[in-house]
Design a protein around this motif. Structure first.
Motif, PDB file in Angstrom:
ATOM      1  N   MET A  68       0.842  -1.203   0.000  1.00 58.40           N
ATOM      2  CA  MET A  68       0.000   0.000   0.000  1.00 58.40           C
ATOM      3  C   MET A  68       0.876   1.252   0.000  1.00 58.40           C
ATOM      4  O   MET A  68       1.975   1.228   0.542  1.00 58.40           O
ATOM      5  N   PRO A  69       0.390   2.346  -0.591  1.00 55.73           N
ATOM      6  CA  PRO A  69       1.216   3.558  -0.658  1.00 55.73           C
ATOM      7  C   PRO A  69       1.444   4.170   0.723  1.00 55.73           C
ATOM      8  O   PRO A  69       2.451   4.821   0.971  1.00 55.73           O
ATOM      9  N   PHE A  70       0.481   4.006   1.619  1.00 56.21           N
ATOM     10  CA  PHE A  70       0.635   4.425   3.016  1.00 56.21           C
ATOM     11  C   PHE A  70      -0.346   3.617   3.850  1.00 56.21           C
ATOM     12  O   PHE A  70      -1.232   2.948   3.305  1.00 56.21           O
ATOM     13  N   ALA A 129      -8.231  -8.999  10.271  1.00 56.83           N
ATOM     14  CA  ALA A 129      -9.109 -10.169  10.360  1.00 56.83           C
ATOM     15  C   ALA A 129      -8.406 -11.408   9.790  1.00 56.83           C
ATOM     16  O   ALA A 129      -9.020 -12.470   9.657  1.00 56.83           O
ATOM     17  N   GLY A 130      -7.128 -11.246   9.424  1.00 53.39           N
ATOM     18  CA  GLY A 130      -6.327 -12.382   8.961  1.00 53.39           C
ATOM     19  C   GLY A 130      -6.471 -12.672   7.477  1.00 53.39           C
ATOM     20  O   GLY A 130      -6.012 -13.706   6.990  1.00 53.39           O
ATOM     21  N   LYS A 131      -7.115 -11.786   6.740  1.00 49.01           N
ATOM     22  CA  LYS A 131      -7.333 -12.019   5.299  1.00 49.01           C
ATOM     23  C   LYS A 131      -6.281 -11.274   4.483  1.00 49.01           C
ATOM     24  O   LYS A 131      -5.810 -10.218   4.895  1.00 49.01           O
ATOM     25  N   SER A 132      -5.992 -11.818   3.319  1.00 48.69           N
ATOM     26  CA  SER A 132      -4.955 -11.209   2.494  1.00 48.69           C
ATOM     27  C   SER A 132      -5.514 -10.059   1.654  1.00 48.69           C
ATOM     28  O   SER A 132      -6.671 -10.080   1.226  1.00 48.69           O
ATOM     29  N   ILE A 133      -4.648  -9.073   1.448  1.00 51.55           N
ATOM     30  CA  ILE A 133      -5.061  -7.883   0.706  1.00 51.55           C
ATOM     31  C   ILE A 133      -3.971  -7.529  -0.308  1.00 51.55           C
ATOM     32  O   ILE A 133      -2.826  -7.962  -0.160  1.00 51.55           O
ATOM     33  N   TYR A 134      -4.356  -6.752  -1.286  1.00 54.18           N
ATOM     34  CA  TYR A 134      -3.386  -6.347  -2.300  1.00 54.18           C
ATOM     35  C   TYR A 134      -3.786  -4.987  -2.830  1.00 54.18           C
ATOM     36  O   TYR A 134      -4.951  -4.764  -3.134  1.00 54.18           O
ATOM     37  N   TRP A 135      -2.816  -4.072  -2.908  1.00 53.04           N
ATOM     38  CA  TRP A 135      -3.083  -2.740  -3.448  1.00 53.04           C
ATOM     39  C   TRP A 135      -2.348  -2.596  -4.780  1.00 53.04           C
ATOM     40  O   TRP A 135      -1.199  -3.021  -4.914  1.00 53.04           O
ATOM     41  N   ILE A 136      -2.995  -2.029  -5.761  1.00 54.15           N
ATOM     42  CA  ILE A 136      -2.309  -1.770  -7.039  1.00 54.15           C
ATOM     43  C   ILE A 136      -2.966  -0.555  -7.718  1.00 54.15           C
ATOM     44  O   ILE A 136      -4.194  -0.387  -7.645  1.00 54.15           O
ATOM     45  N   SER A 137      -2.123   0.279  -8.317  1.00 56.96           N
ATOM     46  CA  SER A 137      -2.702   1.401  -9.067  1.00 56.96           C
ATOM     47  C   SER A 137      -3.143   0.860 -10.423  1.00 56.96           C
ATOM     48  O   SER A 137      -2.587  -0.135 -10.908  1.00 56.96           O
ATOM     49  N   ILE A 138      -4.113   1.521 -11.031  1.00 59.47           N
ATOM     50  CA  ILE A 138      -4.593   0.992 -12.326  1.00 59.47           C
ATOM     51  C   ILE A 138      -3.460   0.989 -13.353  1.00 59.47           C
ATOM     52  O   ILE A 138      -3.367   0.074 -14.169  1.00 59.47           O
ATOM     53  N   SER A 139      -2.557   1.978 -13.284  1.00 56.75           N
ATOM     54  CA  SER A 139      -1.496   2.009 -14.304  1.00 56.75           C
ATOM     55  C   SER A 139      -0.577   0.794 -14.159  1.00 56.75           C
ATOM     56  O   SER A 139      -0.193   0.191 -15.158  1.00 56.75           O
ATOM     57  N   VAL A 163      -8.762  -6.725  -3.136  1.00 54.92           N
ATOM     58  CA  VAL A 163      -7.793  -5.973  -3.949  1.00 54.92           C
ATOM     59  C   VAL A 163      -8.299  -4.533  -4.068  1.00 54.92           C
ATOM     60  O   VAL A 163      -9.491  -4.302  -4.281  1.00 54.92           O
ATOM     61  N   ILE A 164      -7.378  -3.592  -3.878  1.00 51.53           N
ATOM     62  CA  ILE A 164      -7.721  -2.185  -4.122  1.00 51.53           C
ATOM     63  C   ILE A 164      -7.122  -1.815  -5.467  1.00 51.53           C
ATOM     64  O   ILE A 164      -5.901  -1.906  -5.647  1.00 51.53           O
ATOM     65  N   VAL A 165      -7.954  -1.419  -6.407  1.00 53.12           N
ATOM     66  CA  VAL A 165      -7.442  -0.869  -7.666  1.00 53.12           C
ATOM     67  C   VAL A 165      -7.615   0.647  -7.554  1.00 53.12           C
ATOM     68  O   VAL A 165      -8.727   1.161  -7.559  1.00 53.12           O
ATOM     69  N   ASP A 166      -6.477   1.309  -7.394  1.00 51.73           N
ATOM     70  CA  ASP A 166      -6.486   2.730  -7.068  1.00 51.73           C
ATOM     71  C   ASP A 166      -6.311   3.588  -8.329  1.00 51.73           C
ATOM     72  O   ASP A 166      -5.686   3.156  -9.296  1.00 51.73           O
ATOM     73  N   GLU A 167      -6.838   4.782  -8.263  1.00 51.38           N
ATOM     74  CA  GLU A 167      -6.595   5.821  -9.264  1.00 51.38           C
ATOM     75  C   GLU A 167      -7.169   5.538 -10.646  1.00 51.38           C
ATOM     76  O   GLU A 167      -6.597   5.929 -11.666  1.00 51.38           O
ATOM     77  N   VAL A 168      -8.311   4.845 -10.677  1.00 49.21           N
ATOM     78  CA  VAL A 168      -8.978   4.621 -11.965  1.00 49.21           C
ATOM     79  C   VAL A 168      -9.460   5.982 -12.478  1.00 49.21           C
ATOM     80  O   VAL A 168     -10.079   6.741 -11.730  1.00 49.21           O
ATOM     81  N   GLY A 169      -9.126   6.277 -13.712  1.00 45.66           N
ATOM     82  CA  GLY A 169      -9.617   7.532 -14.299  1.00 45.66           C
ATOM     83  C   GLY A 169      -8.569   8.608 -14.433  1.00 45.66           C
ATOM     84  O   GLY A 169      -8.794   9.608 -15.095  1.00 45.66           O
ATOM     85  N   TYR A 170      -7.395   8.422 -13.779  1.00 48.69           N
ATOM     86  CA  TYR A 170      -6.360   9.452 -13.911  1.00 48.69           C
ATOM     87  C   TYR A 170      -5.774   9.460 -15.322  1.00 48.69           C
ATOM     88  O   TYR A 170      -5.271  10.459 -15.790  1.00 48.69           O
ATOM     89  N   SER A 193     -13.956  -9.509  -3.257  1.00 48.17           N
ATOM     90  CA  SER A 193     -14.270  -8.074  -3.242  1.00 48.17           C
ATOM     91  C   SER A 193     -13.138  -7.246  -3.846  1.00 48.17           C
ATOM     92  O   SER A 193     -11.960  -7.573  -3.664  1.00 48.17           O
ATOM     93  N   THR A 194     -13.524  -6.193  -4.535  1.00 45.15           N
ATOM     94  CA  THR A 194     -12.541  -5.259  -5.086  1.00 45.15           C
ATOM     95  C   THR A 194     -12.960  -3.841  -4.686  1.00 45.15           C
ATOM     96  O   THR A 194     -14.145  -3.507  -4.754  1.00 45.15           O
ATOM     97  N   ILE A 195     -11.994  -3.052  -4.257  1.00 40.92           N
ATOM     98  CA  ILE A 195     -12.273  -1.636  -4.006  1.00 40.92           C
ATOM     99  C   ILE A 195     -11.703  -0.849  -5.182  1.00 40.92           C
ATOM    100  O   ILE A 195     -10.545  -1.058  -5.565  1.00 40.92           O
ATOM    101  N   ILE A 196     -12.507   0.008  -5.737  1.00 41.14           N
ATOM    102  CA  ILE A 196     -12.055   0.864  -6.840  1.00 41.14           C
ATOM    103  C   ILE A 196     -12.097   2.303  -6.344  1.00 41.14           C
ATOM    104  O   ILE A 196     -13.095   2.733  -5.767  1.00 41.14           O
ATOM    105  N   THR A 197     -11.013   3.036  -6.543  1.00 36.26           N
ATOM    106  CA  THR A 197     -11.094   4.472  -6.280  1.00 36.26           C
ATOM    107  C   THR A 197     -10.990   5.197  -7.619  1.00 36.26           C
ATOM    108  O   THR A 197     -10.229   4.780  -8.494  1.00 36.26           O
TER     109      THR A 197
END
Ligand code: ADP
Ligand code: MG
Length: 274
Positions: A68-70, A129-139, A163-170, A193-197
């Motif tokens: 994650m970026p922060f 909660a013990g679950k795996s996560i992953y952050w990635i920017s769309i680029s 998974v967080i797919v960050d910065e969609v639309g930049y 689940s996917t989080i889109i920003t």
């Protein structure tokens, strides 16, 4: 003799990978003797410390792998800066029901309003909660998908509960890239689940993906089971910058100086689906 037994116990703990118990054994036994603790209490304390330590290690590993970026928690998010944001809607996410139901989360709004902040705070809660996560920017995601890494990506991401797919639309995507993104979204659809920003409202998604058919198909998959949070407010970054600037001006006794003008954020498309 006692030393010999302690060494043997320490060695056994090492073999069993119970390093924390090994580290606190001597101090715990000394403490037990001073306080007259029972054998059961000693065992209970040693095992509790070991489990806490292992959980800490696990959380650290999950967070390191997430890239994650922060890392910010929701307690660090100042809701008073975003009076139009429904706090209840955001806080409801933290019961993690969306994860259980394999729902997606869309965080929409102009730059600097805390979309990534809220997404990472949620991810930390999921990791706790013990679950795996992953952050990635769309680029980066598109780069990886272009390198024909869909199989690798799928393997890594399919094991991630979130998974967080960050910065969609930049940046706008070519039709080919939009198709790769569509395939990626399909691979997680109704399974994880996917989080889109995004800094773009739904009205502008056609522009991001360069094609109304693919934009509609992506939105169709994403929104089928989804919670949408829209943050229509001012940038926190600019607010902090302005406060710093004003303070510096005051300090320099230049309070009469013209304040800086902020570039207006233009969002020509609607945040909502028409
Ligand atoms: P966005 O993803 O919407 O562009 P970020 O989540 O990256 O915005 O936020 C930019 C910075 O401002 C981060 O350091 C974030 O922690 C901080 N921030 C944004 N909104 C808030 C807020 N309401 N309270 C506290 N910090 C905030
Ligand atoms: Mg962001």
């Amino acid at each position: 003799m006692l030393e010999l037994v302690r060494d043997r116990v320490n060695n056994h703990l090492k073999i069993l990978g119970l390093n924390c118990m090994g580290n606190i054994l001597t101090e715990t036994l000394d403490d037990a003797q001073n306080k007259g603790m029972s054998y059961l209490d000693v065992l209970d304390r040693l095992l509790t410390e070991e489990i806490n330590h292992k959980e800490d290690q696990r959380l650290k590993k999950i967070l390191n792998m997430a890239r994650m970026p922060f890392r910010k928690t929701i307690d660090e998010y100042d809701f008073s800066c975003q009076p139009l944001l429904d706090k209840r809607l955001v806080m409801n996410l933290f019961d993690l029901e969306f994860l259980k139901n394999k729902e997606n989360v869309m965080l929409l709004g102009p730059p600097g309003v805390g979309k990534t902040h809220i997404a990472t705070a949620l991810a930390i809660k999921v990791a706790q909660a013990g679950k795996s996560i992953y952050w990635i920017s769309i680029s980066d995601l598109i780069k990886k998908l272009r390198e024909n890494a869909l199989v690798t990506i799928r393997r890594r991401h399919s094991t991630a509960s979130l998974v967080i797919v960050d910065e969609v639309g930049y940046m706008p995507l070519s039709r080919k890239d939009a198709h790769l993104f569509f395939e990626y979204i399909c691979s997680r659809y109704e399974t994880k689940s996917t989080i889109i920003t995004s800094n773009k409202g739904f009205g502008q998604w056609q522009q991001i993906f360069g094609d109304s058919i693919i934009a509609t198909a992506i939105l169709d998959r994403l929104l089928h089971h989804c919670r949408v949070i829209t943050i229509e407010g001012d940038s926190y970054r600019l607010k902090e910058f302005r406060q710093r600037n004003e303070k510096e001006n005051k300090d320099k006794d230049q309070a009469t100086e013209e304040p800086l003008a902020w570039p207006a954020f233009e969002n020509t498309g609607s945040w909502r689906l028409e």
